[in-house]
Design a protein around this motif. Structure first.
Motif, PDB file in Angstrom:
ATOM      1  N   VAL A 131       0.845  -1.203   0.000  1.00 50.05           N
ATOM      2  CA  VAL A 131       0.000   0.000   0.000  1.00 50.05           C
ATOM      3  C   VAL A 131       0.878   1.250   0.000  1.00 50.05           C
ATOM      4  N   GLU A 132       0.266   2.393  -0.340  1.00 51.87           N
ATOM      5  CA  GLU A 132       1.049   3.627  -0.412  1.00 51.87           C
ATOM      6  C   GLU A 132       1.359   4.211   0.953  1.00 51.87           C
ATOM      7  N   ASN A 133       0.399   4.095   1.884  1.00 47.06           N
ATOM      8  CA  ASN A 133       0.642   4.697   3.200  1.00 47.06           C
ATOM      9  C   ASN A 133      -0.154   3.991   4.295  1.00 47.06           C
ATOM     10  N   THR A 134       0.094   4.400   5.535  1.00 46.45           N
ATOM     11  CA  THR A 134      -0.512   3.740   6.684  1.00 46.45           C
ATOM     12  C   THR A 134      -2.034   3.880   6.691  1.00 46.45           C
ATOM     13  N   ARG A 135      -2.552   5.000   6.130  1.00 45.88           N
ATOM     14  CA  ARG A 135      -4.009   5.160   6.091  1.00 45.88           C
ATOM     15  C   ARG A 135      -4.648   4.117   5.174  1.00 45.88           C
ATOM     16  N   ASP A 136      -3.961   3.788   4.076  1.00 49.91           N
ATOM     17  CA  ASP A 136      -4.496   2.776   3.163  1.00 49.91           C
ATOM     18  C   ASP A 136      -4.481   1.404   3.838  1.00 49.91           C
ATOM     19  N   HIS A 160       5.144   4.338   1.553  1.00 46.43           N
ATOM     20  CA  HIS A 160       5.272   5.767   1.888  1.00 46.43           C
ATOM     21  C   HIS A 160       5.452   6.596   0.633  1.00 46.43           C
ATOM     22  N   GLY A 161       4.494   6.466  -0.255  1.00 51.19           N
ATOM     23  CA  GLY A 161       4.498   7.257  -1.476  1.00 51.19           C
ATOM     24  C   GLY A 161       4.256   6.400  -2.690  1.00 51.19           C
ATOM     25  N   ALA A 162       4.302   7.037  -3.844  1.00 48.99           N
ATOM     26  CA  ALA A 162       4.138   6.341  -5.112  1.00 48.99           C
ATOM     27  C   ALA A 162       5.071   7.009  -6.108  1.00 48.99           C
ATOM     28  N   ILE A 163       5.468   6.252  -7.121  1.00 50.28           N
ATOM     29  CA  ILE A 163       6.362   6.809  -8.134  1.00 50.28           C
ATOM     30  C   ILE A 163       5.637   7.904  -8.902  1.00 50.28           C
ATOM     31  N   ASN A 207      13.543   4.968  -5.921  1.00 47.03           N
ATOM     32  CA  ASN A 207      14.413   4.966  -4.740  1.00 47.03           C
ATOM     33  C   ASN A 207      13.884   5.841  -3.613  1.00 47.03           C
ATOM     34  N   ASP A 208      12.834   6.617  -3.910  1.00 46.03           N
ATOM     35  CA  ASP A 208      12.300   7.507  -2.891  1.00 46.03           C
ATOM     36  C   ASP A 208      11.197   6.845  -2.078  1.00 46.03           C
ATOM     37  N   ILE A 209      10.777   5.666  -2.478  1.00 48.36           N
ATOM     38  CA  ILE A 209       9.766   4.950  -1.711  1.00 48.36           C
ATOM     39  C   ILE A 209      10.392   3.641  -1.208  1.00 48.36           C
ATOM     40  N   ARG A 210       9.692   2.928  -0.334  1.00 49.65           N
ATOM     41  CA  ARG A 210      10.281   1.754   0.330  1.00 49.65           C
ATOM     42  C   ARG A 210      10.219   0.507  -0.554  1.00 49.65           C
ATOM     43  N   LEU A 211      10.810   0.616  -1.741  1.00 46.96           N
ATOM     44  CA  LEU A 211      10.768  -0.489  -2.688  1.00 46.96           C
ATOM     45  C   LEU A 211      11.900  -1.488  -2.446  1.00 46.96           C
TER      46      LEU A 211
END
Lengths: 198, 198
Positions: free
Chosen positions: B86-91, B109-112, B121-125
């Motif tokens: 998921v993109e974030n904790t709320r999802d 914690h985000g999406a491309i 590289n900016d998200i927890r991939l």
């Protein structure tokens, strides 16, 4: 909400108690706060407790302030013989933003509402009458144009008239820039009744 | 804002920095907070600093939590071989509310978003790929149905496919209870393409 850790749940719960903030907004705000830099969270938190601890009523006009006398009442350049009566400090601020009113204010902290059980003794009316013992030329009633605001205006004007002090009410009508098409009928009628000759 | 005392102005300013809170709402909230009982203001203020100080990322799924391992990752009854991305904790919370998903999560914690300059590289991939070295049956991609969410889903599926692990994407279509008349064309087309035989 056990899918959130207790600290997050607690924050969401506290935020959702604020007016106009529902469950979804509270969640969004909570995660925003958690992601804010630590100093900013502390600033926000201190601003709240600081305001709560230091803000009190002006002893003259009863607006919320952090001094004994608010900056407006303390200003000798303002016309202390002209008192504008408003329902709350936000309404005072709205008129101050115009920059055109030279008088002082009186903040009622509410309006008379038989429906909500708010009577004349529940707002700062006694305090207003007490101020009228000084030398006052005019009381301008600027309560809202709602049922409660109008009721309060009528009540105040009846109270003050016997003293011989001039009482006035701010005009109600079509807002400047308002499109007639989108304005409710009561306002349109009010604007008609209050028409001025050109 | 010198018609407000400095404590009030400071509080309004701090509140108006929060997302979705404009100047008017900040004023309303500020006066509400000032009128709240002192203990409640302290509770709210402590909830903020408490959450900020104690909340960190789960070392497994990177959701926000106050333990080293979040309650879901720490739960042995969950299926640790099925990971929902998921993109974030709320999802994550939105899916937890359904109570039907037995697997675990991975929070990006985000999406491309090439538009916003957010790359893989900016998200927890990397952290997700690292988890796939363990025994995993399926990765369910539940990023949003937005341009960024879809881009991210495509990117992740291409990364994972060579590993032989099953990758799936949550269905998109007409929301349950949704009135076709009010649903955008892209969603309607998506619902048509994704039709299932009855």
């Amino acid at each position: 909400m056990d899918y959130y850790s207790s600290h997050i749940s607690k924050l969401i719960e506290q935020l959702s108690r604020l007016p106009g903030i529902g469950a979804k907004s509270a969640q969004r705000l909570a995660f925003h706060i958690i992601n804010m830099p630590k100093e900013q969270v502390e600033q926000l938190s201190n601003a709240m407790t600081g305001a709560k601890e230091n803000v009190r009523y002006c002893k003259e006009c009863f607006t919320l302030t952090d001094q004994e006398l608010c900056p407006i009442c303390a200003n000798a350049k303002r016309n202390h013989k002209q008192i504008m009566v408003v329902e709350n400090t936000r309404d005072l601020a709205a008129y101050e933003k115009t920059g055109k009113f030279e008088g002082v204010y009186h903040v009622l902290h509410g309006a008379i509402s038989p429906m909500l059980g708010i009577g004349p003794n529940d707002i700062r009316l006694k305090e207003l009458m007490h101020r009228l013992q000084e030398d006052v030329d005019e009381v301008i009633i600027a309560t809202n144009s709602s049922l409660e605001g109008e009721t309060t205006a009528m009540y105040i004007s009846k109270l003050i008239k016997p003293t011989g002090i001039k009482v006035s009410r701010i005009a109600s009508g079509v807002p400047v820039g308002g499109d007639l098409e989108y304005i409710d009928e009561v306002t349109l009628l009010r604007a008609l009744e209050g028409r001025v000759e050109l």
